[in-house]
Scaffold this motif. Structure first.
Motif: not given
Length: 151
Positions: A33, A36-38, A40-44, A46, A139, A143
């Motif tokens: 978690m 994940q940042d701005d 790469n907002p969908d990192f988790v 994905e 999530e 968003k």
């Protein structure tokens, strides 16, 4: 609107704490978690989606191997080892622990033990998928609220 975002964030935090308290997830998921940042907002989301796609194939393959009258325990052990690694990387503590036990079954070539553990793996996987499905929905809601607020 900001109150709604705060409420959704609180629901996410409560859900993750519950999953950690019951041992379904460990601190590794929290570390994901934090990645994940701005940018790469969908990192988790994905990572979770890839884990689910990969896991279902591995579980099906294990089932097929164990339905054989003479399973290749060496190959099965390698598959379980891979599943343990991906589960541990996600923070799926319960599944990783079951994989460790199943590897013991592979090393002693105990087909009944492996079949029983595969059943537990399936159950744990389905529970994790359900709970992380709730997480992913929250999530998405967070968003959308943030996008509505910002745009």
């Amino acid at each position: 609107m900001e109150g709604q975002i705060a409420a959704v964030c609180q629901n996410i935090e409560t859900l993750l704490q519950q999953l950690q308290n019951e041992g379904t997830l460990d601190e590794q998921f929290q570390q994901l978690m934090q990645l994940q940042d701005d940018t790469n907002p969908d990192f988790v989301a994905e990572v979770v989606q890839l884990y689910f796609e990969d896991s279902v194939q591995k579980i099906e393959r294990m089932g097929a191997m164990l339905s054989s009258s003479a399973p290749d325990f060496k190959e099965l052990d390698q598959l379980v080892h891979q599943f343990k690694g991906s589960s541990a990387s996600l923070g799926a503590a319960t599944i990783a622990q079951l994989c460790i036990k199943m590897r013991e079954g592979c090393q002693t070539q105990n087909q009944q033990m492996c079949l029983a553990l595969l059943g537990q793996l399936r159950d744990s996987y389905m529970l994790l998928k359900s709970k992380l499905g709730t997480f992913m929905a929250l999530e998405q809601q967070r968003k959308k609220l943030q996008a509505d607020l910002g745009g």
